[in-house]
Design a protein around this motif. Structure first.
Motif, mmCIF file in Angstrom:
data_model
loop_
_atom_site.group_PDB
_atom_site.id
_atom_site.type_symbol
_atom_site.label_atom_id
_atom_site.label_comp_id
_atom_site.label_asym_id
_atom_site.label_seq_id
_atom_site.Cartn_x
_atom_site.Cartn_y
_atom_site.Cartn_z
ATOM 1 N N LYS A 3 47.530 -28.049 -13.666
ATOM 2 C CA LYS A 3 48.527 -28.671 -12.780
ATOM 3 C C LYS A 3 48.573 -30.184 -12.983
ATOM 4 C CE LYS A 3 48.500 -25.261 -9.086
ATOM 5 N NZ LYS A 3 48.185 -25.010 -7.679
ATOM 6 N N ARG A 4 47.410 -30.800 -13.088
ATOM 7 C CA ARG A 4 47.348 -32.253 -13.316
ATOM 8 C C ARG A 4 47.956 -32.621 -14.658
ATOM 9 N NH1 ARG A 4 47.245 -35.498 -9.323
ATOM 10 N NH2 ARG A 4 45.215 -36.264 -8.763
ATOM 11 N N ALA A 5 47.729 -31.793 -15.672
ATOM 12 C CA ALA A 5 48.263 -32.066 -17.011
ATOM 13 C C ALA A 5 49.784 -32.076 -17.010
ATOM 14 C CB ALA A 5 47.744 -31.029 -17.996
ATOM 15 N N GLN A 6 50.394 -31.365 -16.117
ATOM 16 C CA GLN A 6 51.852 -31.324 -16.057
ATOM 17 C C GLN A 6 52.441 -32.601 -15.468
ATOM 18 O OE1 GLN A 6 52.982 -28.763 -17.832
ATOM 19 N NE2 GLN A 6 50.780 -28.338 -17.918
ATOM 20 N N LYS A 7 51.622 -33.399 -14.801
ATOM 21 C CA LYS A 7 52.095 -34.636 -14.176
ATOM 22 C C LYS A 7 52.018 -35.846 -15.100
ATOM 23 C CE LYS A 7 51.117 -32.929 -9.627
ATOM 24 N NZ LYS A 7 50.901 -33.282 -8.267
ATOM 25 N N VAL A 8 51.404 -35.667 -16.252
ATOM 26 C CA VAL A 8 51.305 -36.756 -17.228
ATOM 27 C C VAL A 8 52.683 -36.988 -17.837
ATOM 28 C CG1 VAL A 8 50.281 -37.439 -19.440
ATOM 29 C CG2 VAL A 8 48.882 -36.269 -17.723
ATOM 30 N N ASP A 9 53.071 -38.262 -17.950
ATOM 31 C CA ASP A 9 54.387 -38.594 -18.498
ATOM 32 C C ASP A 9 54.466 -38.360 -20.000
ATOM 33 O OD1 ASP A 9 55.480 -39.401 -16.041
ATOM 34 O OD2 ASP A 9 54.604 -41.401 -16.267
ATOM 35 N N TYR A 10 53.418 -38.762 -20.722
ATOM 36 C CA TYR A 10 53.472 -38.681 -22.175
ATOM 37 C C TYR A 10 52.051 -38.670 -22.718
ATOM 38 C CZ TYR A 10 55.501 -39.400 -26.797
ATOM 39 O OH TYR A 10 55.901 -39.242 -28.100
ATOM 40 N N TYR A 11 51.811 -37.876 -23.747
ATOM 41 C CA TYR A 11 50.484 -37.774 -24.343
ATOM 42 C C TYR A 11 50.436 -38.464 -25.701
ATOM 43 C CZ TYR A 11 48.809 -34.319 -20.984
ATOM 44 O OH TYR A 11 48.401 -33.693 -19.845
ATOM 45 N N VAL A 12 49.294 -39.069 -25.982
ATOM 46 C CA VAL A 12 48.988 -39.607 -27.295
ATOM 47 C C VAL A 12 47.733 -38.884 -27.762
ATOM 48 C CG1 VAL A 12 48.321 -41.643 -28.613
ATOM 49 C CG2 VAL A 12 49.980 -41.861 -26.757
ATOM 50 N N VAL A 13 47.778 -38.315 -28.966
ATOM 51 C CA VAL A 13 46.647 -37.565 -29.517
ATOM 52 C C VAL A 13 46.255 -38.147 -30.866
ATOM 53 C CG1 VAL A 13 47.227 -35.442 -28.264
ATOM 54 C CG2 VAL A 13 48.177 -35.823 -30.549
ATOM 55 N N ASN A 14 45.027 -37.859 -31.305
ATOM 56 C CA ASN A 14 44.546 -38.447 -32.557
ATOM 57 C C ASN A 14 44.774 -37.567 -33.784
ATOM 58 O OD1 ASN A 14 42.582 -36.512 -32.186
ATOM 59 N ND2 ASN A 14 40.859 -37.899 -32.479
ATOM 60 N N TYR A 26 47.967 -26.671 -22.333
ATOM 61 C CA TYR A 26 48.761 -27.329 -21.290
ATOM 62 C C TYR A 26 50.249 -27.035 -21.404
ATOM 63 C CZ TYR A 26 44.593 -30.102 -20.194
ATOM 64 O OH TYR A 26 43.343 -30.503 -19.820
ATOM 65 N N ARG A 27 50.621 -26.337 -22.481
ATOM 66 C CA ARG A 27 52.031 -26.022 -22.732
ATOM 67 C C ARG A 27 52.898 -27.287 -22.745
ATOM 68 N NH1 ARG A 27 51.257 -21.788 -18.514
ATOM 69 N NH2 ARG A 27 50.027 -20.216 -19.573
ATOM 70 N N ARG A 28 52.370 -28.303 -23.412
ATOM 71 C CA ARG A 28 53.081 -29.578 -23.530
ATOM 72 C C ARG A 28 53.239 -29.916 -25.009
ATOM 73 N NH1 ARG A 28 52.871 -33.020 -18.848
ATOM 74 N NH2 ARG A 28 54.173 -34.337 -20.150
ATOM 75 N N ALA A 29 54.445 -30.210 -25.412
ATOM 76 C CA ALA A 29 54.711 -30.573 -26.803
ATOM 77 C C ALA A 29 55.214 -32.002 -26.916
ATOM 78 C CB ALA A 29 55.722 -29.611 -27.411
ATOM 79 N N ASP A 30 55.226 -32.719 -25.811
ATOM 80 C CA ASP A 30 55.729 -34.092 -25.796
ATOM 81 C C ASP A 30 54.582 -35.074 -26.021
ATOM 82 O OD1 ASP A 30 54.704 -33.219 -23.345
ATOM 83 O OD2 ASP A 30 55.840 -34.711 -22.214
ATOM 84 N N TYR A 31 54.135 -35.150 -27.270
ATOM 85 C CA TYR A 31 53.035 -36.036 -27.606
ATOM 86 C C TYR A 31 53.343 -36.785 -28.893
ATOM 87 C CZ TYR A 31 51.728 -32.209 -30.752
ATOM 88 O OH TYR A 31 51.737 -31.238 -31.714
#
Length: 179
Positions: A3-14, A26-31
């Protein structure tokens, strides 16, 4: 956590590898992928001379996920010289299973690290799911090819046939064949 991961605006990964985990869990592809910095110019420093020996090289934090025990078992069978830098919780165990052809260097300076990379026949990696694989980039910059398990971020860091080769089974026999 989800639930918290869904509140993040944008992810940066290495790495793309970490990005795939973000998508899976997290089912998030916006990184955005921003690879970690590696001082490749320092790795190429012409004033740092290579070690003049016939050896293979590996190292890092001595934790189970790095599979140094697998590397040691392969080199115990081969009898080839292996130099290992680093330290960590598994150090005593790793030393207890290593034969005389394996040398533990402990912590080494950056200049010594470059020197060992430059002199090694290859840098050995056995991580199943490494986030990125900085040591493979360092090795390549120093002119040392890598022999690595095909998985995780290491697959992004090595250009097969150019900066290294891969093996596909995470066991000593597969590593031995690659060597």
């Amino acid at each position: 956590d989800f639930k918290r991961a869904q509140k993040v605006d944008y992810y940066v990964v290495n790495s793309k590898n970490v990005g795939r985990r973000l998508e899976k869990f997290y089912r998030r592809a916006d990184y955005q992928v921003i690879y970690p910095p590696v001082d490749v110019e320092k790795m190429r420093d012409p004033n740092i001379k290579p070690m003049r020996e016939n050896y293979f090289f590996t190292g890092g934090r001595f934790v189970a996920s790095k599979n140094f025990d697998l590397i040691i078992k392969a080199f115990n069978k081969l009898g080839l010289s292996l130099k290992i830098f680093g330290h960590g919780i598994g150090e005593n165990y790793l030393k207890s299973i290593a034969h005389g052809n394996i040398e533990f260097l402990g912590r080494i300076s950056h200049d010594d690290l470059v020197s060992y990379y430059k002199g090694a026949q290859a840098f050995i990696l056995a991580q199943k799911d490494e986030d990125f694989g900085i040591t493979a980039i360092e090795a390549a910059a120093a002119g040392c090819p890598s022999i690595a398990y095909r998985g995780g971020g290491t697959a992004e860091a090595i250009v097969e046939g150019k900066t290294g080769i891969f093996y596909d089974e995470l066991d000593a026999e597969s590593l031995i064949k690659a060597i």
